[in-house]
Design a protein around this motif. Structure first.
Motif, PDB file in Angstrom:
ATOM      1  N   SER A 159      53.964 -39.718 -70.576  1.00 21.52           N
ATOM      2  CA  SER A 159      53.082 -40.231 -69.541  1.00 21.52           C
ATOM      3  C   SER A 159      53.173 -39.387 -68.270  1.00 21.52           C
ATOM      4  O   SER A 159      54.262 -39.075 -67.798  1.00 21.52           O
ATOM      5  N   ASN A 172      51.774 -39.295 -64.271  1.00 16.94           N
ATOM      6  CA  ASN A 172      51.135 -40.060 -63.204  1.00 16.94           C
ATOM      7  C   ASN A 172      51.032 -39.222 -61.938  1.00 16.94           C
ATOM      8  O   ASN A 172      51.929 -38.434 -61.632  1.00 16.94           O
ATOM      9  N   SER A 199      50.572 -40.065 -57.877  1.00 17.51           N
ATOM     10  CA  SER A 199      50.644 -41.195 -56.949  1.00 17.51           C
ATOM     11  C   SER A 199      50.552 -40.717 -55.503  1.00 17.51           C
ATOM     12  O   SER A 199      50.867 -39.564 -55.199  1.00 17.51           O
ATOM     13  N   ILE A 256      49.528 -45.499 -57.897  1.00  9.08           N
ATOM     14  CA  ILE A 256      49.046 -44.582 -58.938  1.00  9.08           C
ATOM     15  C   ILE A 256      47.540 -44.392 -58.798  1.00  9.08           C
ATOM     16  O   ILE A 256      46.776 -45.357 -58.803  1.00  9.08           O
ATOM     17  N   LYS A 265      46.204 -41.076 -64.040  1.00  7.21           N
ATOM     18  CA  LYS A 265      47.159 -41.266 -65.133  1.00  7.21           C
ATOM     19  C   LYS A 265      46.667 -40.536 -66.376  1.00  7.21           C
ATOM     20  O   LYS A 265      45.480 -40.551 -66.701  1.00  7.21           O
ATOM     21  N   ASP A 285      47.906 -40.390 -70.382  1.00  4.91           N
ATOM     22  CA  ASP A 285      48.858 -41.026 -71.275  1.00  4.91           C
ATOM     23  C   ASP A 285      48.376 -40.938 -72.706  1.00  4.91           C
ATOM     24  O   ASP A 285      47.240 -40.559 -72.980  1.00  4.91           O
ATOM     25  N   SER A 310      54.482 -49.487 -68.231  1.00  5.27           N
ATOM     26  CA  SER A 310      53.425 -48.484 -68.210  1.00  5.27           C
ATOM     27  C   SER A 310      52.340 -48.922 -67.235  1.00  5.27           C
ATOM     28  O   SER A 310      51.294 -49.423 -67.622  1.00  5.27           O
ATOM     29  N   LYS A 319      49.272 -49.255 -64.603  1.00  3.79           N
ATOM     30  CA  LYS A 319      47.913 -48.742 -64.663  1.00  3.79           C
ATOM     31  C   LYS A 319      47.520 -48.102 -63.335  1.00  3.79           C
ATOM     32  O   LYS A 319      48.218 -48.222 -62.335  1.00  3.79           O
ATOM     33  N   ILE A 320      46.364 -47.432 -63.324  1.00  5.27           N
ATOM     34  CA  ILE A 320      45.824 -46.874 -62.092  1.00  5.27           C
ATOM     35  C   ILE A 320      45.629 -48.001 -61.083  1.00  5.27           C
ATOM     36  O   ILE A 320      45.117 -49.069 -61.414  1.00  5.27           O
TER      37      ILE A 320
END
Length: 250
Positions: A96, A98, A100, A114, A117, A119, A128, A130-131
């Protein structure tokens, strides 16, 4: 007969108004342009800010769109610039990735949000986010990077944290966090060493502008053993190279 809810209608009018402006706008100007009482504009903005639909510029007191509004329906064009770099990292490690940014909440607490992303459905983590997900900075690799490299970070504000001890590894006081920030600045990367959940590790680096200030942070995360198999040093190396490539284009 209209069935519109006036408070909702006003909130949407303000969001659409802010969407038309590139720069933050003050309460008086919003009130004048929309024909809404200043007190009503203020209360509406406070409500929207509490849910991160708008954010206030601390220096000017003016308001612009917040990260939640921007990220809704994944329409975050401002951050799509980072996508190819995230895709490249994901392809290399199959973990994953990310991106941010720093968020200062309405109660003056630093958190990371975030905004992008990358993934794989086959590598689902128990944690995990989320946006649009908001996380405390003291226990995330991206959060530590943002604290260490962002201008104007206040020790007084850091003391507003209500440290939650998620695991035995979680930082739980301001002196330890300040020491960690110093370490991150020295080495140029940060670790979430099973600080949010045992078995989950995350490595992050800051994305810096020409002034050397963090505009975002990017991370690779996954099960601890899998990341160790990749070799943490290699992940750090590739993250730093990715950050440098991005910074060179800013």
């Amino acid at each position: 007969m209209s069935t519109n809810i006036k408070s909702v209608e006003r909130a949407l009018d303000i969001l659409l108004y802010l969407n038309r402006h590139e720069e933050p706008v003050g309460i008086s100007q919003i009130s004048k342009d929309l024909g809404i009482y200043k007190s009503t504009v203020f209360r509406t903005l406070q409500t929207l800010e509490s849910q991160h639909f708008v954010e206030q510029d601390k220096s000017s007191g003016k308001y612009g769109l917040g990260v939640i509004y921007i990220s809704m329906a994944n329409k975050i064009n401002k951050y799509e610039f980072y996508r190819p770099f995230a895709v490249r990292l994901h392809a290399e490690f199959n973990e994953s990735v990310n991106v941010s940014i720093l968020d200062v909440s309405s109660v003056d607490v630093y958190r990371s949000v975030i905004v992008l992303k990358e993934d794989s459905k086959s590598n689902i983590l128990s944690v995990s986010p989320k946006i649009g997900s908001i996380m405390d900075c003291y226990c995330s690799s991206v959060g530590k990077c943002l604290l260490a490299f962002s201008p104007g970070i206040s020790e007084r504000t850091l003391k507003n944290y209500k440290f939650i001890k998620y695991t035995v590894n979680t930082i739980s006081d301001v002196p330890a966090l300040l020491a960690e920030m110093k370490k991150v600045r020295e080495q140029g990367y940060a670790m979430d060493n099973e600080e949010q959940e045992i078995g989950l590790t995350c490595v992050g680096v800051p994305i810096l502008n020409k002034k050397g200030e963090a505009v975002a942070a990017i991370s690779v995360s996954g099960p601890t053993q899998r990341l160790r198999n990749h070799e943490i040093k290699l992940i750090v190396q590739q993250l730093k190279q990715t950050s440098a490539d991005i910074s060179g284009l800013l």
